[in-house]
Scaffold this motif. Structure first.
Motif, PDB file in Angstrom:
ATOM      1  N   VAL A   1      -1.994   2.712  -4.680  1.00 40.76           N
ATOM      2  CA  VAL A   1      -3.419   3.043  -4.561  1.00 40.76           C
ATOM      3  C   VAL A   1      -3.666   4.478  -5.011  1.00 40.76           C
ATOM      4  O   VAL A   1      -2.743   5.272  -5.118  1.00 40.76           O
ATOM      5  CB  VAL A   1      -3.921   2.842  -3.098  1.00 40.76           C
ATOM      6  CG1 VAL A   1      -3.815   1.379  -2.693  1.00 40.76           C
ATOM      7  CG2 VAL A   1      -3.157   3.728  -2.128  1.00 40.76           C
TER       8      VAL A   1
ATOM      9  N   GLU B   1      -7.938   3.338  -3.033  1.00 37.71           N
ATOM     10  CA  GLU B   1      -8.287   3.185  -1.635  1.00 37.71           C
ATOM     11  C   GLU B   1      -9.695   3.694  -1.421  1.00 37.71           C
ATOM     12  O   GLU B   1     -10.023   4.801  -1.843  1.00 37.71           O
ATOM     13  CB  GLU B   1      -7.275   3.979  -0.790  1.00 37.71           C
ATOM     14  CG  GLU B   1      -7.516   3.957   0.685  1.00 37.71           C
ATOM     15  CD  GLU B   1      -6.309   4.492   1.481  1.00 37.71           C
ATOM     16  OE1 GLU B   1      -5.275   4.832   0.872  1.00 37.71           O
ATOM     17  OE2 GLU B   1      -6.427   4.572   2.707  1.00 37.71           O
TER      18      GLU B   1
ATOM     19  N   HIS C   1      -6.075  -1.823   5.075  1.00 39.58           N
ATOM     20  CA  HIS C   1      -4.709  -1.334   5.249  1.00 39.58           C
ATOM     21  C   HIS C   1      -4.617  -0.539   6.560  1.00 39.58           C
ATOM     22  O   HIS C   1      -5.589   0.067   6.999  1.00 39.58           O
ATOM     23  CB  HIS C   1      -4.315  -0.499   4.012  1.00 39.58           C
ATOM     24  CG  HIS C   1      -4.314   0.965   4.239  1.00 39.58           C
ATOM     25  ND1 HIS C   1      -3.190   1.656   4.640  1.00 39.58           N
ATOM     26  CD2 HIS C   1      -5.309   1.870   4.168  1.00 39.58           C
ATOM     27  CE1 HIS C   1      -3.509   2.928   4.790  1.00 39.58           C
ATOM     28  NE2 HIS C   1      -4.769   3.093   4.513  1.00 39.58           N
TER      29      HIS C   1
ATOM     30  N   HIS D   1       1.195   5.400  -1.838  1.00 41.39           N
ATOM     31  CA  HIS D   1       0.598   6.459  -2.661  1.00 41.39           C
ATOM     32  C   HIS D   1       1.702   7.059  -3.528  1.00 41.39           C
ATOM     33  O   HIS D   1       2.249   8.111  -3.190  1.00 41.39           O
ATOM     34  CB  HIS D   1      -0.024   7.540  -1.780  1.00 41.39           C
ATOM     35  CG  HIS D   1      -1.188   7.059  -0.968  1.00 41.39           C
ATOM     36  ND1 HIS D   1      -2.491   7.236  -1.371  1.00 41.39           N
ATOM     37  CD2 HIS D   1      -1.247   6.392   0.209  1.00 41.39           C
ATOM     38  CE1 HIS D   1      -3.310   6.697  -0.457  1.00 41.39           C
ATOM     39  NE2 HIS D   1      -2.571   6.175   0.507  1.00 41.39           N
TER      40      HIS D   1
ATOM     41  N   ASP E   1       2.328   2.893   3.306  1.00 43.56           N
ATOM     42  CA  ASP E   1       1.388   4.004   3.151  1.00 43.56           C
ATOM     43  C   ASP E   1       2.151   5.276   2.778  1.00 43.56           C
ATOM     44  O   ASP E   1       1.688   6.379   3.035  1.00 43.56           O
ATOM     45  CB  ASP E   1       0.550   4.232   4.425  1.00 43.56           C
ATOM     46  CG  ASP E   1      -0.761   4.973   4.148  1.00 43.56           C
ATOM     47  OD1 ASP E   1      -1.200   4.983   2.984  1.00 43.56           O
ATOM     48  OD2 ASP E   1      -1.333   5.551   5.091  1.00 43.56           O
TER      49      ASP E   1
ATOM     50  N   HIS F   1       0.851  -1.198   0.000  1.00 46.31           N
ATOM     51  CA  HIS F   1       0.000   0.000   0.000  1.00 46.31           C
ATOM     52  C   HIS F   1       0.884   1.246   0.000  1.00 46.31           C
ATOM     53  O   HIS F   1       1.496   1.595   1.000  1.00 46.31           O
ATOM     54  CB  HIS F   1      -0.901   0.007   1.238  1.00 46.31           C
ATOM     55  CG  HIS F   1      -1.933   1.087   1.243  1.00 46.31           C
ATOM     56  ND1 HIS F   1      -3.257   0.864   0.940  1.00 46.31           N
ATOM     57  CD2 HIS F   1      -1.844   2.409   1.515  1.00 46.31           C
ATOM     58  CE1 HIS F   1      -3.930   1.992   1.036  1.00 46.31           C
ATOM     59  NE2 HIS F   1      -3.095   2.954   1.381  1.00 46.31           N
TER      60      HIS F   1
ATOM     61  N   HIS G   1     -10.348   8.029  -1.990  1.00 48.65           N
ATOM     62  CA  HIS G   1     -10.004   7.974  -0.559  1.00 48.65           C
ATOM     63  C   HIS G   1     -11.128   8.619   0.266  1.00 48.65           C
ATOM     64  O   HIS G   1     -11.603   9.701  -0.076  1.00 48.65           O
ATOM     65  CB  HIS G   1      -8.681   8.717  -0.333  1.00 48.65           C
ATOM     66  CG  HIS G   1      -8.045   8.376   0.971  1.00 48.65           C
ATOM     67  ND1 HIS G   1      -8.588   8.732   2.172  1.00 48.65           N
ATOM     68  CD2 HIS G   1      -6.914   7.690   1.256  1.00 48.65           C
ATOM     69  CE1 HIS G   1      -7.808   8.274   3.148  1.00 48.65           C
ATOM     70  NE2 HIS G   1      -6.784   7.640   2.625  1.00 48.65           N
TER      71      HIS G   1
HETATM   72 ZN   LIG Z   1      -3.404   4.999   2.028  1.00 49.79          ZN
END
Ligand SMILES: [Zn+2]
Length: 266
Positions: free
Chosen positions: A37, A95, A163, A10, A211, A8, A65
């Motif tokens: 994501v 996400e 996540h 970004h 993340d 996961h 998101h």
């Molecule tokens: Zn995230």
């Protein structure tokens, strides 16, 4: 060292040069792949561009998101049609989830927070995932995870990855029974809550993630978040589960590949 997958990240939230450098460094950092994501339409397009640059290493998830203002109807329609046009390159829907932190903040400031429209938005993505037979990448912590478990059941979705999950022992029990995966971030090195969670979650349902570019503290204080950090997470999981690092690394790698259907590179 056994290779690992950052489950996961970004990519679109890094600067262009930081993301390009990161992709070039993956091999030397023993990172086999990234699950990248997305947060909204522009983010999906950027994620897709990185996927095109490194199709063996970047696997793209497209979604919206939850920790942001709701999209307008037009924005949502545009996003949904873009995703449907790009299903062949989408590894998962995400996400997506519910806005736990935004809701807490609004309530702390004395505002009323309407959750229902976020639930409706999430359901439209769950329908998309069910229609396209893709897994879902979820942002749903604490009591929100229970709402999401209900929705997953309602839409018949079995492949769910929560996540950076956090939640009560009863939610954990329910998620383990349902076979839902969670991923662990670098904070397992310094957050007792996460260490307790890892001890109670079977290793067959664990993945690891950064993340990124979300920043971490403890031993990572002041460092830009990078997929190479996940080797330290795996070492911690091995310790907490009393396994060898190799065994933990291999199990987690296989979990991630099987969940996302990532082929082994030749
Ligand atoms: Zn995230």
């Amino acid at each position: 060292m056994i290779k690992a997958i950052d489950a996961h990240v970004h990519l679109d939230m890094y600067t262009e040069s930081a993301a390009q450098t990161m992709l070039a460094e993956l091999s030397e950092c023993q990172i086999e792949a990234l699950i990248a994501v997305s947060r909204h339409l522009a983010s999906c397009k950027t994620t897709d561009r990185f996927r095109e640059l490194a199709p063996q290493r970047v696997f793209a998830a497209y979604g919206f998101h939850p920790e942001q203002e709701l999209p307008s109807e037009d924005q949502l329609n545009d996003l949904m049609s873009w995703i449907r046009e790009h299903v062949s390159t989408m590894i998962a829907v995400g996400e997506i989830g519910l806005p736990y932190y935004m809701r807490l903040e609004a309530q702390a400031e004395g505002h009323v927070f309407e959750l229902a429209p976020y639930v409706a938005l999430l359901e439209s993505f769950l329908k998309l995932a069910a229609d396209t037979a893709k897994p879902v990448v979820l942002h749903a912590v604490y009591e929100d995870a229970d709402i999401v478990c209900d929705l997953l059941q309602k839409h018949g979705i079995k492949k769910a990855h929560f996540h950076w999950f956090k939640g009560s022992p009863s939610t954990v029990k329910r998620m383990v029974q349902a076979g839902y995966f969670i991923s662990i971030t670098p904070d397992v090195l310094y957050e007792e809550e996460i260490r307790t969670l890892v001890r109670s979650y079977p290793i067959r349902l664990l993945m690891v993630e950064t993340d990124g570019p979300w920043p971490f503290v403890g031993p990572f204080e002041g460092q830009e978040t990078h997929p190479r950090m996940i080797h330290a997470i795996i070492q911690q999981i091995a310790l907490l589960h009393e396994l060898s690092v190799e065994e933990a690394a291999l199990t987690i790698l296989n979990n991630t590949k099987q969940f996302y259907g990532i082929p082994t590179p030749c």
